[in-house]
Every structure is written in C-alpha cells, then in structure tokens.
Design a protein around this motif. Structure first.
Motif, PDB file in Angstrom:
ATOM      1  N   ILE A  40      78.263  15.467 114.802  1.00  0.00           N
ATOM      2  CA  ILE A  40      76.954  15.796 114.249  1.00  0.00           C
ATOM      3  C   ILE A  40      76.860  15.196 112.860  1.00  0.00           C
ATOM      4  CG2 ILE A  40      75.410  17.637 113.468  1.00  0.00           C
ATOM      5  CD1 ILE A  40      76.531  19.429 115.588  1.00  0.00           C
ATOM      6  N   ASN A  41      75.789  14.455 112.617  1.00  0.00           N
ATOM      7  CA  ASN A  41      75.635  13.852 111.288  1.00  0.00           C
ATOM      8  C   ASN A  41      74.546  14.562 110.489  1.00  0.00           C
ATOM      9  OD1 ASN A  41      73.057  12.760 112.072  1.00  0.00           O
ATOM     10  ND2 ASN A  41      74.085  10.980 112.995  1.00  0.00           N
ATOM     11  N   GLN A  42      74.395  14.131 109.253  1.00  0.00           N
ATOM     12  CA  GLN A  42      73.435  14.750 108.330  1.00  0.00           C
ATOM     13  C   GLN A  42      72.008  14.697 108.875  1.00  0.00           C
ATOM     14  OE1 GLN A  42      74.355  15.614 104.909  1.00  0.00           O
ATOM     15  NE2 GLN A  42      72.314  16.356 104.402  1.00  0.00           N
ATOM     16  N   MET A  74      74.524  25.551 105.304  1.00  0.00           N
ATOM     17  CA  MET A  74      75.317  24.319 105.299  1.00  0.00           C
ATOM     18  C   MET A  74      74.598  23.190 104.565  1.00  0.00           C
ATOM     19  SD  MET A  74      76.732  24.224 109.211  1.00  0.00           S
ATOM     20  CE  MET A  74      77.810  25.523 109.864  1.00  0.00           C
ATOM     21  N   LEU A  75      73.273  23.172 104.663  1.00  0.00           N
ATOM     22  CA  LEU A  75      72.498  22.080 104.070  1.00  0.00           C
ATOM     23  C   LEU A  75      71.919  22.429 102.703  1.00  0.00           C
ATOM     24  CD1 LEU A  75      70.550  20.966 107.276  1.00  0.00           C
ATOM     25  CD2 LEU A  75      72.447  19.756 106.171  1.00  0.00           C
ATOM     26  N   ASP A  83      83.823  19.491 107.267  1.00  0.00           N
ATOM     27  CA  ASP A  83      84.144  20.828 107.765  1.00  0.00           C
ATOM     28  C   ASP A  83      82.895  21.517 108.314  1.00  0.00           C
ATOM     29  OD1 ASP A  83      86.801  20.541 107.118  1.00  0.00           O
ATOM     30  OD2 ASP A  83      86.620  21.566 105.187  1.00  0.00           O
ATOM     31  N   GLU A  84      81.774  21.376 107.611  1.00  0.00           N
ATOM     32  CA  GLU A  84      80.525  21.987 108.064  1.00  0.00           C
ATOM     33  C   GLU A  84      80.046  21.345 109.362  1.00  0.00           C
ATOM     34  OE1 GLU A  84      78.612  23.266 103.735  1.00  0.00           O
ATOM     35  OE2 GLU A  84      78.324  21.240 104.523  1.00  0.00           O
ATOM     36  N   GLY A  90      80.693  23.323 116.843  1.00  0.00           N
ATOM     37  CA  GLY A  90      81.155  24.463 117.622  1.00  0.00           C
ATOM     38  C   GLY A  90      80.064  25.490 117.844  1.00  0.00           C
ATOM     39  N   ILE A  91      79.267  25.766 116.812  1.00  0.00           N
ATOM     40  CA  ILE A  91      78.179  26.741 116.917  1.00  0.00           C
ATOM     41  C   ILE A  91      77.148  26.295 117.953  1.00  0.00           C
ATOM     42  CG2 ILE A  91      76.185  27.705 115.701  1.00  0.00           C
ATOM     43  CD1 ILE A  91      77.918  27.777 113.172  1.00  0.00           C
TER      44      ILE A  91
END
Length: 214
Positions: A40-42, A74-75, A83-84, A90-91
């Motif tokens: 997953i990216n920004q 997270m953002l 890590d985020e 996973g979430i």
C-alpha cells in the motif's frame, strides 16, 4: 452515492439503505483491490481516506469509523511510513476477509471474522466472576460447549451485550454479515459501549482458546 439534497427522497427508484449497502460493498472491493499486490502506498491510502470520508462516514457505523480513524491517524503527519503501510495492509485484508496466504476472496472457503473491532493490545482473560458473551460461529464447536468451558472455570454467561459484560468473544468463522459491514448488533453495541468508556473487551476466539489451552 448519497442523496445529500434529498432530491430523490420520494422517488420509487431511490432507496437510501440500498445505496448505503452498495457503498459498504464498494469499500470491501476497494480494500481487496488495494491490497491485491501486497503493498500500500501513500496515494492509495490518501484515496481511501477521502473515499470513506465522502461516502461512508455519515453511516456512523462503529467498525467503519474505527477503520477511518486508524487511517486518518496514520496520515495525520502527511506521511505513510513503512510500518504504517504494513499495519494498514493487515487491517484492510482483515476488513475484506482476506489474508497474506489467501489474498483473494475466491481463495477463501468461508469468510473469516473481521479483526478490526478487537481490542489492541489483547487483554489477559480472567475467568472467575467474569461475564462472557459469544457471537458468530465458533471454530471450537457449538456455542453451548464454549459456554460450558467458561462456566467450568468460574466465569458466567451474559444474556446479551450490556455495560456489565467483561468479554465479547468473536467466533473465528465469520459469515456474510462481515462482507456487508453489518457486523451484527452484538459487535456494534459492544464497540459503542467500549468507545464510551465501558471496560468490556472484544476478543477473538483464537485468543480465547489460547487462554484456555495455552
């Protein structure tokens, strides 16, 4: 996807609940699509945050709101670090009923329970004098057998969700409810009580079994 100005409220073609359901289903599709490549990216995280804000926050669904708050936290500094990103992966997989081993819906014979409502970190389970309640389908076996194990250790079984219960145990095997963001009234009410300061904990069957059998 929402009739914000209520222009179609009287139309026989408009059905707000159906649109809300469609939005929740779309979120599951987005979660599955974003996690399909294992990263997953920004840009993906920001898109998802904006999409939930525009389409689903109005539902006041406690589990979707948990996801939204985690994502927003997270953002909040403008950067999704490694890590985020791993935690968010996973979430979202959990939310969509997927896993690293089975990243596609077609790989799964049944829908696993969504881990998002569970307590983090997991609490130590105390048995004597504590009120337990079970929800969902237990991998261990019939619910009455699970309840008997609690009673044998000095615990008690609650008739329903209330401020008095200590643990809500979520069965390891989910069902179609998990795929439509309608987690059942027990989980919704438990999340709301916990959010309002009640000391009840929501735990997985896996954690419950580990406390029982080591």
């Amino acid at each position: 996807m929402v009739d914000l100005h209520r222009e179609f409220e009287g139309s026989r073609f408009f059905h707000e609940a159906r649109i809300d359901r469609r939005s929740a289903d779309a979120l599951l599709g987005l979660a599955a699509g974003i996690t399909a490549d294992g990263h997953i990216n920004q840009q993906e995280a920001e898109f998802l945050e904006n999409w939930i804000s525009a389409n689903l926050v109005h539902l006041e669904d406690p589990v979707i709101n948990l996801l939204y708050r985690r994502l927003s936290d997270m953002l909040s500094d403008g950067v999704l670090d490694a890590d985020e990103a791993a935690e968010l992966l996973g979430i979202l997989r959990s939310f969509a009923g997927l896993s690293a081993a089975r990243p596609r819906a077609s790989d799964n014979a049944f829908v696993p329970s969504n881990a998002l409502p569970l307590d983090h970190p997991v609490p130590e389970l105390v048995w004597s004098g504590r009120l337990f309640l079970f929800t969902g389908v237990m991998a261990y076996g019939p619910r009455k057998d699970c309840e008997a194990l609690v009673v044998e250790r000095g615990g008690q079984i609650a008739p329903g969700v209330s401020k008095k219960i200590h643990y809500l145990v979520v069965g390891e095997i989910g069902n179609e409810q998990w795929l439509h963001s309608t987690y059942g009234t027990k989980i919704k009410k438990a999340v709301e009580l916990r959010e309002n300061g009640c000391s009840l904990a929501i735990v997985s069957e896996k954690h419950w079994q580990a406390a029982l059998f080591g």
